[in-house]
Scaffold this motif. Structure first.
Motif, PDB file in Angstrom:
ATOM      1  N   CYS A   1       2.160   7.950  -3.265  1.00  0.00           N
ATOM      2  CA  CYS A   1       2.300   6.944  -4.320  1.00  0.00           C
ATOM      3  C   CYS A   1       3.335   5.869  -4.027  1.00  0.00           C
ATOM      4  O   CYS A   1       3.569   4.999  -4.874  1.00  0.00           O
ATOM      5  N   LEU A   2       3.981   5.889  -2.855  1.00  0.00           N
ATOM      6  CA  LEU A   2       5.047   4.937  -2.567  1.00  0.00           C
ATOM      7  C   LEU A   2       4.838   4.259  -1.221  1.00  0.00           C
ATOM      8  O   LEU A   2       4.324   4.865  -0.283  1.00  0.00           O
ATOM      9  N   CYS A   3       5.248   2.998  -1.133  1.00  0.00           N
ATOM     10  CA  CYS A   3       5.353   2.356   0.170  1.00  0.00           C
ATOM     11  C   CYS A   3       6.658   2.827   0.811  1.00  0.00           C
ATOM     12  O   CYS A   3       7.528   3.402   0.135  1.00  0.00           O
ATOM     13  N   SER A   4       6.818   2.593   2.110  1.00  0.00           N
ATOM     14  CA  SER A   4       7.995   3.105   2.809  1.00  0.00           C
ATOM     15  C   SER A   4       9.283   2.477   2.275  1.00  0.00           C
ATOM     16  O   SER A   4      10.326   3.131   2.213  1.00  0.00           O
TER      17      SER A   4
ATOM     18  N   GLU B   1       0.827  -1.195   0.000  1.00  0.00           N
ATOM     19  CA  GLU B   1       0.000   0.000   0.000  1.00  0.00           C
ATOM     20  C   GLU B   1       0.867   1.252   0.000  1.00  0.00           C
ATOM     21  O   GLU B   1       1.895   1.313   0.674  1.00  0.00           O
ATOM     22  N   ALA B   2       0.479   2.250  -0.786  1.00  0.00           N
ATOM     23  CA  ALA B   2       1.190   3.523  -0.826  1.00  0.00           C
ATOM     24  C   ALA B   2       0.850   4.317   0.428  1.00  0.00           C
ATOM     25  O   ALA B   2      -0.263   4.817   0.583  1.00  0.00           O
ATOM     26  N   ARG B   3       1.817   4.423   1.352  1.00  0.00           N
ATOM     27  CA  ARG B   3       1.577   5.107   2.623  1.00  0.00           C
ATOM     28  C   ARG B   3       2.393   6.391   2.763  1.00  0.00           C
ATOM     29  O   ARG B   3       2.237   7.111   3.727  1.00  0.00           O
ATOM     30  N   VAL B   4       3.284   6.649   1.808  1.00  0.00           N
ATOM     31  CA  VAL B   4       4.171   7.807   1.915  1.00  0.00           C
ATOM     32  C   VAL B   4       3.682   8.910   0.978  1.00  0.00           C
ATOM     33  O   VAL B   4       3.498   8.697  -0.217  1.00  0.00           O
ATOM     34  N   THR B   5       3.461  10.091   1.552  1.00  0.00           N
ATOM     35  CA  THR B   5       3.107  11.265   0.760  1.00  0.00           C
ATOM     36  C   THR B   5       4.367  12.081   0.516  1.00  0.00           C
ATOM     37  O   THR B   5       5.000  12.558   1.459  1.00  0.00           O
TER      38      THR B   5
ATOM     39  N   THR C   1       7.232   1.408  11.232  1.00  0.00           N
ATOM     40  CA  THR C   1       6.046   0.584  11.040  1.00  0.00           C
ATOM     41  C   THR C   1       5.053   1.345  10.176  1.00  0.00           C
ATOM     42  O   THR C   1       5.144   2.568  10.023  1.00  0.00           O
ATOM     43  N   PRO C   2       4.034   0.677   9.602  1.00  0.00           N
ATOM     44  CA  PRO C   2       3.043   1.378   8.788  1.00  0.00           C
ATOM     45  C   PRO C   2       2.374   2.527   9.520  1.00  0.00           C
ATOM     46  O   PRO C   2       2.186   3.597   8.956  1.00  0.00           O
ATOM     47  N   ASP C   3       2.021   2.333  10.815  1.00  0.00           N
ATOM     48  CA  ASP C   3       1.371   3.403  11.555  1.00  0.00           C
ATOM     49  C   ASP C   3       2.324   4.581  11.771  1.00  0.00           C
ATOM     50  O   ASP C   3       1.934   5.746  11.657  1.00  0.00           O
ATOM     51  N   GLN C   4       3.577   4.277  12.095  1.00  0.00           N
ATOM     52  CA  GLN C   4       4.554   5.345  12.280  1.00  0.00           C
ATOM     53  C   GLN C   4       4.784   6.110  10.981  1.00  0.00           C
ATOM     54  O   GLN C   4       4.926   7.326  10.975  1.00  0.00           O
ATOM     55  N   THR C   5       4.835   5.370   9.874  1.00  0.00           N
ATOM     56  CA  THR C   5       5.031   6.003   8.570  1.00  0.00           C
ATOM     57  C   THR C   5       3.910   6.975   8.269  1.00  0.00           C
ATOM     58  O   THR C   5       4.130   8.104   7.835  1.00  0.00           O
ATOM     59  N   HIS C   6       2.668   6.546   8.509  1.00  0.00           N
ATOM     60  CA  HIS C   6       1.524   7.405   8.231  1.00  0.00           C
ATOM     61  C   HIS C   6       1.576   8.654   9.103  1.00  0.00           C
ATOM     62  O   HIS C   6       1.334   9.777   8.646  1.00  0.00           O
ATOM     63  N   GLN C   7       1.917   8.476  10.407  1.00  0.00           N
ATOM     64  CA  GLN C   7       1.973   9.611  11.303  1.00  0.00           C
ATOM     65  C   GLN C   7       3.063  10.587  10.891  1.00  0.00           C
ATOM     66  O   GLN C   7       2.866  11.812  10.914  1.00  0.00           O
ATOM     67  N   MET C   8       4.203  10.085  10.428  1.00  0.00           N
ATOM     68  CA  MET C   8       5.300  10.963  10.036  1.00  0.00           C
ATOM     69  C   MET C   8       4.973  11.760   8.793  1.00  0.00           C
ATOM     70  O   MET C   8       5.262  12.948   8.708  1.00  0.00           O
TER      71      MET C   8
ATOM     72  N   PHE D   1      14.446  12.541   5.041  1.00  0.00           N
ATOM     73  CA  PHE D   1      13.177  12.237   5.688  1.00  0.00           C
ATOM     74  C   PHE D   1      12.568  10.961   5.122  1.00  0.00           C
ATOM     75  O   PHE D   1      12.163  10.065   5.856  1.00  0.00           O
ATOM     76  N   CYS D   2      12.526  10.849   3.787  1.00  0.00           N
ATOM     77  CA  CYS D   2      11.928   9.675   3.149  1.00  0.00           C
ATOM     78  C   CYS D   2      12.735   8.422   3.440  1.00  0.00           C
ATOM     79  O   CYS D   2      12.176   7.348   3.646  1.00  0.00           O
ATOM     80  N   ALA D   3      14.082   8.557   3.464  1.00  0.00           N
ATOM     81  CA  ALA D   3      14.922   7.390   3.725  1.00  0.00           C
ATOM     82  C   ALA D   3      14.652   6.825   5.108  1.00  0.00           C
ATOM     83  O   ALA D   3      14.722   5.621   5.329  1.00  0.00           O
ATOM     84  N   GLY D   4      14.321   7.684   6.057  1.00  0.00           N
ATOM     85  CA  GLY D   4      14.064   7.229   7.413  1.00  0.00           C
ATOM     86  C   GLY D   4      12.779   6.462   7.566  1.00  0.00           C
ATOM     87  O   GLY D   4      12.582   5.762   8.556  1.00  0.00           O
TER      88      GLY D   4
END
Length: 306
Positions: free
Chosen positions: A257-260, A246-250, A295-302, A287-290
């Protein structure tokens, strides 16, 4: 004659493998060998610039043949009003890998007067800095073009469809620098080109060779459960690179459009959004590299916080 690179197929395409979905049209860059005398390739062979004080010797070709109805998208980055005329675009069924060097100084008439070449000059108002062009070959053998989403215009007819067709662009006259934004083929499902596979050497304008950084594969050990869960999401919400998670990174441009995992790869290797080619700054890249370690939830929050 140009010596074929051992890492290339007979048609000039790379033998390097890449991970794509069935919707991928294949990697697409400018051909690295067949370029005009004044042309410098950079940005992973997707930027072509005429680097001398002349209006000609700016020929470039696509790295692989294009399919019928596959629209090549190009943005004019720089222009110069010192010269008259502008881009000439078209197609050829003569492989770039088999062309003798140096290339002819102009597409018209040097190439178009020989068999297997079709090209036309674009109006100067099409080719101002920032303009985005799409051109393609129709099933009828005609070459069409649009500029900034305008109505389709027919450039010429009579293209021979019985052999593979490479795109050719002459960075001529007022045109000074162009970027290849990719390609797409519309239909029941829209198919797009993908970033070039690794490992490619990208010559910068100062002729220094730069090896793209090594990155992890798109799907690593222990990711199978995540992939299976994400495959249940709709296709439009999946990562545009691996087409599995799932694309979780804005991204900073606004495209989600990208997964972490793929975010780290794309920002390190290409430094642009895979959809709009927006340049990602060094701070944004860090920022994106980190995100790849979150986790998916952390990625969404960031991404929301950012």
């Amino acid at each position: 004659m140009v010596k074929q690179n051992s890492n290339e197929n007979s048609d000039g395409t790379s033998k390097a493998s890449h991970r794509c979905s069935w919707r991928c049209l294949g990697p697409l860059t400018f051909h690295t060998q067949a370029v005009g005398d004044t042309v410098c390739l950079s940005h992973g062979h997707r930027r072509a610039e005429r680097n001398k004080d002349t209006f000609r010797n700016g020929l470039v070709f696509s790295s692989r043949p294009l399919k019928l109805q596959e629209r090549l998208r190009v943005r004019l980055e720089k222009d110069s009003f010192k010269w008259e005329g502008s881009l000439r675009v078209g197609f050829t069924n003569v492989s770039p890998s088999g062309r003798p060097l140096p290339l002819p100084s102009m597409a018209i008439p040097n190439l178009t007067d020989t068999p297997g070449h079709w090209a036309a000059a674009l109006p100067e108002y099409f080719c101002q800095a920032g303009s985005e062009l799409e051109f393609w070959v129709c099933t009828s053998g005609s070459i069409n073009v649009t500029c900034n989403g305008s109505e389709t215009e027919k450039l010429l007819t009579g293209v021979d469809l019985s052999h593979p067709l490479w795109a050719m662009i002459d960075i001529y006259g007022q045109a000074h620098s162009i970027s290849l934004l990719g390609s797409e083929k519309q239909g029941l499902v829209c198919r797009r080109s993908c970033p070039a596979p690794e490992p490619l050497l990208s010559p910068d304008c100062d002729n220094q060779l730069r090896l793209l950084p090594d990155v992890s594969p798109l799907v690593g050990d222990g990711d199978e459960d995540t992939v299976l869960r994400d495959m249940e999401t709709s296709e439009e919400n999946r990562c545009v690179v691996c087409m599995m998670k799932e694309a979780r990174v804005t991204l900073p441009c606004g495209h989600r459009c990208l997964c972490s995992h793929c975010c780290s790869m794309v920002t390190q290797r290409f430094g642009t959004c895979p959809l709009c080619r927006h340049q990602i700054s060094a701070d944004e890249e860090s920022f994106c590299a980190g995100l790849s370690s979150k986790t998916p939830d952390q990625t969404h929050q960031m991404t929301v916080a950012h």
